[in-house]
Scaffold this motif. Structure first.
Motif, PDB file in Angstrom:
ATOM      1  N   ALA A  82       0.829  -1.207   0.000  1.00  0.00           N
ATOM      2  CA  ALA A  82       0.000   0.000   0.000  1.00  0.00           C
ATOM      3  C   ALA A  82       0.863   1.256   0.000  1.00  0.00           C
ATOM      4  N   THR A  83       1.983   1.221   0.748  1.00  0.00           N
ATOM      5  CA  THR A  83       2.869   2.371   0.782  1.00  0.00           C
ATOM      6  C   THR A  83       3.534   2.590  -0.569  1.00  0.00           C
ATOM      7  N   ARG A  85       2.281   1.749  -3.504  1.00  0.00           N
ATOM      8  CA  ARG A  85       1.294   2.251  -4.446  1.00  0.00           C
ATOM      9  C   ARG A  85       0.969   3.722  -4.219  1.00  0.00           C
ATOM     10  N   SER A  86       1.019   4.163  -2.926  1.00  0.00           N
ATOM     11  CA  SER A  86       0.667   5.545  -2.625  1.00  0.00           C
ATOM     12  C   SER A  86       1.686   6.532  -3.170  1.00  0.00           C
ATOM     13  N   THR A 107       3.145   6.335  -6.061  1.00  0.00           N
ATOM     14  CA  THR A 107       2.966   6.425  -7.510  1.00  0.00           C
ATOM     15  C   THR A 107       1.607   7.048  -7.800  1.00  0.00           C
ATOM     16  N   ASP A 147      -1.908   7.947  -9.231  1.00  0.00           N
ATOM     17  CA  ASP A 147      -2.891   7.191  -9.995  1.00  0.00           C
ATOM     18  C   ASP A 147      -2.964   7.751 -11.416  1.00  0.00           C
ATOM     19  N   ALA A 176       1.370  12.471  -5.381  1.00  0.00           N
ATOM     20  CA  ALA A 176       0.476  11.408  -4.922  1.00  0.00           C
ATOM     21  C   ALA A 176       0.316  11.507  -3.414  1.00  0.00           C
ATOM     22  N   GLY A 184      -1.992   9.573  -1.753  1.00  0.00           N
ATOM     23  CA  GLY A 184      -2.450   8.275  -1.280  1.00  0.00           C
ATOM     24  C   GLY A 184      -2.948   7.444  -2.440  1.00  0.00           C
ATOM     25  N   ASP A 185      -3.613   6.359  -2.107  1.00  0.00           N
ATOM     26  CA  ASP A 185      -4.180   5.515  -3.151  1.00  0.00           C
ATOM     27  C   ASP A 185      -5.323   6.252  -3.840  1.00  0.00           C
ATOM     28  N   ARG A 186      -5.160   6.492  -5.133  1.00  0.00           N
ATOM     29  CA  ARG A 186      -6.162   7.150  -5.960  1.00  0.00           C
ATOM     30  C   ARG A 186      -6.471   8.562  -5.471  1.00  0.00           C
ATOM     31  N   SER A 196     -12.587   3.273  -5.542  1.00  0.00           N
ATOM     32  CA  SER A 196     -12.023   2.009  -5.995  1.00  0.00           C
ATOM     33  C   SER A 196     -12.900   1.410  -7.101  1.00  0.00           C
TER      34      SER A 196
END
Length: 338
Positions: free
Chosen positions: A4-5, A7-8, A10, A12, A43, A45-47, A73
């Motif tokens: 998760a870290t 992906r965050s 990079t 979205d 970025a 966080g996620d998305r 999501s």
């Protein structure tokens, strides 16, 4: 490091491509023409992505419009989160706020300004202690009252007086106690429950001229002495070129207390330290004994002789003077006759 870290960090893809959506949101908040070029994408966080745009507002050099977009999501629609104006790394910003007690400097206080001091100020210390405490040798008012009300008999009982013949029996017992109480009221003055204020340390200190609640501590004296010596001390250029120190100057007014051993007040109106506290090792060109101007010569008063007399001739003497003497003609002179 978790997935998760990773992906965050990079951005979205769909959120990073929503540059037009972010610019439209920034232009809606700002005035037209104040949103500049697209700077970068961050970025969060996620998305969740923040687009940074250059700010062209006058006075906000280096600031950036930050527009955050996000998507749910498994969703392809990008939505707007928030739009704010944030400072960049080279932004023109106000200096960090400093409390007034730390940014205050000597000379900032003007007429009408109040400068409170803290209760634990290191420059001050109590002028006296035990303001509301009674002196250790003061008598206890309650103990004095109880001692005055005790009977003189060591046993603590008043002996009954004999009853004479024909007197009622009421003269003994309760009547004797009542008479004794009345005598005690007449002979024993009312003692105060507390000592008067004049006996307290604060009142005594005020009468002696020492009624200040706080005085300078040793730390306060040292800081003041360092400050005065730095401004008017022996290491200043004026003192280095002075003909003599202030300790031998007649314009020096000595201080009272322990500071008089090192400082005084200058009273020379032509000195740069006039009216200021100076070190005894300080000096300037206005020293009273540096250059004493000589007094102009005063001619002696004229002497008049009122006793003797001077003789003056009525006619001038021929042998004296610069005019040549003219010879008178006589009869033997040749007149040119044959």
């Amino acid at each position: 490091m978790s997935a998760a870290t990773t992906r965050s960090r990079t951005p979205d893809r769909l959120c990073a491509e929503a540059v037009d959506l972010a610019r439209a949101a920034a232009e809606e908040v700002a005035a037209p023409g104040l949103v500049g070029e697209h700077v970068s994408v961050v970025a969060d966080g996620d998305r969740v992505v923040t687009h940074l745009f250059e700010c062209r507002e006058i006075g906000y050099r280096g600031w950036r419009w930050a527009v955050t977009v996000a998507r749910a999501s498994r969703a392809k629609a990008v939505t707007l989160d928030e739009t704010v104006l944030l400072p960049g790394p080279d932004a023109l910003r106000a200096p960090e706020w400093v409390p007034w007690s730390e940014r205050l400097r000597p000379g900032d206080m003007g007429p009408g300004d109040l400068l409170p001091t803290e209760a634990d100020d290191l420059r001050l210390e109590p002028g006296y202690t035990g303001e509301d405490q009674e002196p250790p040798n003061a008598p206890d008012a309650v103990a004095v009252r109880e001692a005055a009300q005790e009977p003189e008999d060591a046993a603590g009982e008043v002996p009954e007086a004999p009853v004479a013949a024909g007197e009622p029996a009421l003269a003994t017992g309760a009547f004797a106690d009542l008479v004794e109480a009345e005598d005690a009221e007449l002979t024993t003055p009312d003692l105060p429950t507390t000592l008067p204020a004049r006996a307290r340390i604060a009142s005594v200190a005020d009468e002696l001229g020492m009624g200040r609640p706080r005085v300078l501590s040793r730390y306060g004296l040292h800081t003041a002495a360092d400050r005065w010596e730095e401004e008017f001390g022996p290491k200043t250029p004026m003192a280095q070129a002075a003909p003599a120190p202030c300790v031998s100057c007649g314009f020096l007014v000595p201080l009272a207390g322990s500071l008089r051993q090192a400082f005084g007040i200058c009273a020379n109106e032509f000195s740069p330290a006039d009216g200021r506290v100076v070190s005894l090792a300080y000096g300037c060109g206005g020293h009273s004994e540096a250059a004493v101007m000589p007094k102009p010569p005063v001619p002696p008063p004229p002497v008049l002789d009122t006793v003797g007399s001077d003789t003056f001739p009525l006619h001038p003497v021929r042998d004296e003077g610069s005019v040549p003497t003219v010879q008178e003609p006589d009869g033997s002179e040749d007149l040119g006759h044959s």
